[in-house]
Scaffold this motif. Structure first.
Motif, mmCIF file in Angstrom:
data_model
loop_
_atom_site.group_PDB
_atom_site.id
_atom_site.type_symbol
_atom_site.label_atom_id
_atom_site.label_comp_id
_atom_site.label_asym_id
_atom_site.label_seq_id
_atom_site.Cartn_x
_atom_site.Cartn_y
_atom_site.Cartn_z
ATOM 1 N N ILE A 328 28.329 15.962 65.954
ATOM 2 C CA ILE A 328 27.783 17.136 64.771
ATOM 3 C C ILE A 328 27.121 16.315 63.897
ATOM 4 O O ILE A 328 26.056 16.786 63.445
ATOM 5 N N VAL A 329 27.619 15.140 63.507
ATOM 6 C CA VAL A 329 27.115 14.628 62.535
ATOM 7 C C VAL A 329 25.982 13.631 62.797
ATOM 8 O O VAL A 329 24.915 13.586 62.024
ATOM 9 N N TYR A 330 25.921 13.129 64.036
ATOM 10 C CA TYR A 330 25.021 12.068 64.604
ATOM 11 C C TYR A 330 24.084 12.719 65.740
ATOM 12 O O TYR A 330 23.667 11.849 66.695
ATOM 13 N N GLY A 331 24.217 13.978 66.010
ATOM 14 C CA GLY A 331 23.353 14.710 66.900
ATOM 15 C C GLY A 331 21.763 14.466 67.161
ATOM 16 O O GLY A 331 21.536 14.122 68.317
ATOM 17 N N GLN A 332 21.311 14.162 66.295
ATOM 18 C CA GLN A 332 19.691 13.659 66.355
ATOM 19 C C GLN A 332 19.709 12.249 66.909
ATOM 20 O O GLN A 332 18.866 12.026 67.863
ATOM 21 N N GLU A 333 20.662 11.337 66.713
ATOM 22 C CA GLU A 333 20.718 10.045 66.963
ATOM 23 C C GLU A 333 20.938 9.900 68.549
ATOM 24 O O GLU A 333 20.446 9.203 69.380
ATOM 25 N N ILE A 334 21.935 10.741 68.935
ATOM 26 C CA ILE A 334 22.572 10.861 70.337
ATOM 27 C C ILE A 334 21.336 11.357 71.094
ATOM 28 O O ILE A 334 20.890 10.711 72.256
ATOM 29 N N LEU A 335 20.542 12.459 70.655
ATOM 30 C CA LEU A 335 19.469 13.091 71.523
ATOM 31 C C LEU A 335 18.249 12.155 71.667
ATOM 32 O O LEU A 335 17.502 12.523 72.649
ATOM 33 N N THR A 446 39.139 12.887 57.286
ATOM 34 C CA THR A 446 38.849 11.658 56.727
ATOM 35 C C THR A 446 37.843 11.003 57.491
ATOM 36 O O THR A 446 36.967 10.280 56.875
ATOM 37 N N THR A 447 37.732 11.291 58.835
ATOM 38 C CA THR A 447 36.757 10.737 59.660
ATOM 39 C C THR A 447 35.240 11.305 59.220
ATOM 40 O O THR A 447 34.376 10.643 59.335
ATOM 41 N N VAL A 448 35.019 12.662 59.013
ATOM 42 C CA VAL A 448 33.876 13.202 58.798
ATOM 43 C C VAL A 448 33.365 12.756 57.489
ATOM 44 O O VAL A 448 32.280 12.141 57.340
ATOM 45 N N CYS A 449 34.309 12.322 56.500
ATOM 46 C CA CYS A 449 33.746 11.787 55.275
ATOM 47 C C CYS A 449 33.236 10.491 55.603
ATOM 48 O O CYS A 449 31.978 10.034 55.026
ATOM 49 N N THR A 450 33.729 9.650 56.479
ATOM 50 C CA THR A 450 33.509 8.329 56.926
ATOM 51 C C THR A 450 32.090 8.502 57.422
ATOM 52 O O THR A 450 31.117 7.471 57.279
ATOM 53 N N LEU A 451 31.941 9.229 58.429
ATOM 54 C CA LEU A 451 30.765 9.227 59.276
ATOM 55 C C LEU A 451 29.520 9.661 58.400
ATOM 56 O O LEU A 451 28.456 9.151 58.467
ATOM 57 N N ILE A 452 29.814 10.626 57.207
ATOM 58 C CA ILE A 452 28.594 10.932 56.421
ATOM 59 C C ILE A 452 28.046 9.876 55.565
ATOM 60 O O ILE A 452 27.007 9.523 55.164
ATOM 61 N N THR A 453 29.193 9.175 55.077
ATOM 62 C CA THR A 453 28.915 7.807 54.149
ATOM 63 C C THR A 453 27.927 6.998 55.053
ATOM 64 O O THR A 453 27.350 6.410 54.444
ATOM 65 N N PHE A 454 28.336 6.541 56.264
ATOM 66 C CA PHE A 454 27.484 5.686 56.976
ATOM 67 C C PHE A 454 26.126 6.303 57.203
ATOM 68 O O PHE A 454 24.995 5.550 57.286
ATOM 69 N N SER A 455 25.909 7.500 57.144
ATOM 70 C CA SER A 455 24.472 8.101 57.277
ATOM 71 C C SER A 455 23.531 7.766 56.020
ATOM 72 O O SER A 455 22.537 8.047 56.078
ATOM 73 N N PHE A 456 24.284 7.667 54.899
ATOM 74 C CA PHE A 456 23.448 7.308 53.851
ATOM 75 C C PHE A 456 22.840 6.059 53.748
ATOM 76 O O PHE A 456 21.886 5.662 53.082
#
Length: 505
Positions: A328-335, A446-456
């Motif tokens: 969900i968070v990194y969909g564009q990078e995966i595709l 807690t994981t989704v908060c971590t994933l979003i933080t990395f995306s910044f």
């Protein structure tokens, strides 16, 4: 729970876990090979030709399901029931083989003749006509390959199914398709290669059945006729159930091909495949859950069945949350891995991922309905929701494009899951949820908060690798801090002790 019941429950859960573990290992290999296969196709064919291939294979997949006429599920239902009656098992096996060969052959002929009409009403491509006609010859072989996999599941020899379907078949596709594209062939070369792979895999499957099981075709027509009503009384409703299931699992791709472009089909298909990877844990447990559930239900062990249902559902949901959040968070990078054009499917991937996550949240409820003799209820579910999916896809695709197809399909998948949970409770008074579900939910937050933080702070492939790794560490750490269930500790401790004892012996 008395000691004998506890031992029985542990034995069933252990068998289920071992089967799921084997399946999970095999399916990781299969999904890796499938991802590599699709990567080879997308890079070798491009979005447009890949879309034509996808459409032809999707139609073939539908025909494979119809050609089986519910025989695979019937084997899962009856082979375990008659474990002490080889003659009857062979008769059911013979009925399944005859039905699959006849059904797939008839549909293959129709497929061949109707190919120009199908093309004119959808992608309007001569290549689609040729691809469909080649796949028409492949149809009986792939139908029997799928049936072979159900044979191994029914006798609880899952490792043979894994070798044949999860490893040998996709590996052959990767190797030979890669060679075909490397020497300069294009779409039709790929399709012809898949026909040859199907023939090869089928003959290997027959050899494996002869080698590893005592099932053989029976020519006792009198005895076969006695089993006719029982077999088809179960399989025919499941055939209609499968048709209804196709309406809500495949109608989206079919309608994308009707209303949108060839490349849209390819982009949508890649997003669909990635989202379906989330069902790995559930698919793993579902490999042996049906025959075990059938045996427990036949023996009247409803308490053990309920405990198994709850544990499997919690495990599948927990194993699915992390990859779902990454998608969900990194969909564009995966595709982006499949090519720049495929990043247009990022929203589609997010929507479909949410739908698949709800699928894991309800566990093996659909199989539980079938194995407790509520196949007609399952049939009603599939048809009502299949029709609803067709209507929603028709409306939403024209308004929102491929995102509309994803929204329609994910919504229907969520609805059917809620319905199944209610029906299992109403018919058998079994519910898969407990307060222990809060732990993976908190870990997911807690994981989704971590994933979003990395995306910044990161982007591209670096974000995908480091962000996913960081998210995984946070997810596992949170689960550990919240505490592993005592029953899970005892179960896995028993597995470890048994393994050590067996190794020492």
């Amino acid at each position: 729970m008395p000691d004998s019941s506890e031992d029985s429950y542990s034995s069933s859960l252990l068998a289920l876990t071992q089967g799921a573990t084997l399946f999970f290992i095999g399916r990781i290999l299969k999904n890796g090979l499938t991802a590599l296969f699709n990567l080879i196709l997308t890079r070798g064919l491009g979005a447009t030709l890949f879309g034509i291939y996808t459409y032809a294979w999707t139609l073939t997949s539908l025909a494979i399901v119809l050609g089986r006429l519910g025989t695979g599920k019937s084997l899962l239902r009856f082979i375990p029931d008659y474990s002490d009656d080889l003659a009857k098992r062979n008769n059911f096996f013979s009925l399944a083989l005859f039905t699959a060969v006849t059904g797939s052959s008839v549909i293959g002929v129709v497929f061949y003749v109707a190919a120009p009409t199908i093309s004119s009403q959808t992608l309007e491509s001569p290549l689609l006509v040729q691809a469909l006609r080649i796949f028409a010859f492949a149809l009986p072989f792939y139908t029997l390959i799928r049936l072979t996999g159900e044979v191994f599941r029914s006798v609880e020899k899952i490792k043979y199914k894994i070798v044949l379907i999860d490893i040998l078949s996709p590996l052959s596709k990767v190797v030979f398709t890669g060679i075909v594209l490397a020497v300069g062939y294009s779409l039709l070369g790929v399709v012809t290669t898949l026909l040859l792979v199907g023939v090869f895999t089928f003959f290997i499957g027959i050899i494996m059945i002869i080698h590893s099981t005592d099932l053989r075709p029976s020519f006792d027509l009198q005895q076969t006729h006695k089993n006719y009503d029982e077999f088809f009384g179960y399989s025919i409703p499941l055939t209609f159930k499968d048709i209804g299931s196709l309406l809500y699992t495949r109608i989206d791709i079919l309608m994308v091909g009707i209303f949108l472009t060839n490349s849209s089909v390819g982009i949508y298909r890649i997003s669909t495949l990635l989202a379906m990877f989330l069902s790995l844990p559930l698919s793993g447990f579902n490999q042996l859950f049906p025959p075990i559930a059938s045996r427990l239900y036949s023996n009247g062990d409803l308490e053990e069945l309920g405990s198994l249902y709850e544990r499997v559902t919690r495990w599948t949901f927990t194993l699915s949350i992390l990859p779902a959040l990454v998608a969900i968070v990194y969909g564009q990078e995966i595709l982006l891995i499949f090519g720049p054009k495929f990043t247009k499917g990022a929203l589609v991937l997010s929507i479909l991922t949410i739908g698949q996550l709800t699928n894991c949240l309800i566990g093996p409820s659909g199989f539980l309905l079938m194995m407790t003799d509520h196949q007609y209820l399952n049939l009603l579910n599939q048809w009502i929701l299949g029709i609803l999916n067709a209507i929603l896809n028709y409306v939403l695709i024209q308004r929102y494009g491929i995102a509309g197809a994803a929204l329609a399909t994910a919504s229907v998948l969520s609805i059917i899951n809620l319905v199944r949970i209610g029906q299992v409770w109403y018919t058998e008074r079994l519910m898969p949820y407990s307060w222990s579900f809060l732990k993976p939910i908190i870990a997911g937050f807690t994981t989704v908060c971590t994933l979003i933080t990395f995306s910044f702070i990161l982007e591209g492939y670096v974000l995908l690798i480091l962000g996913s790794t960081g998210g995984g560490i946070v997810f596992l750490s949170t689960l550990y801090v919240l505490g592993i269930e005592q029953s899970d500790k005892e179960f896995f401790s028993k597995i470890l002790n048994d393994y050590i004892i067996n190794r020492s012996v």
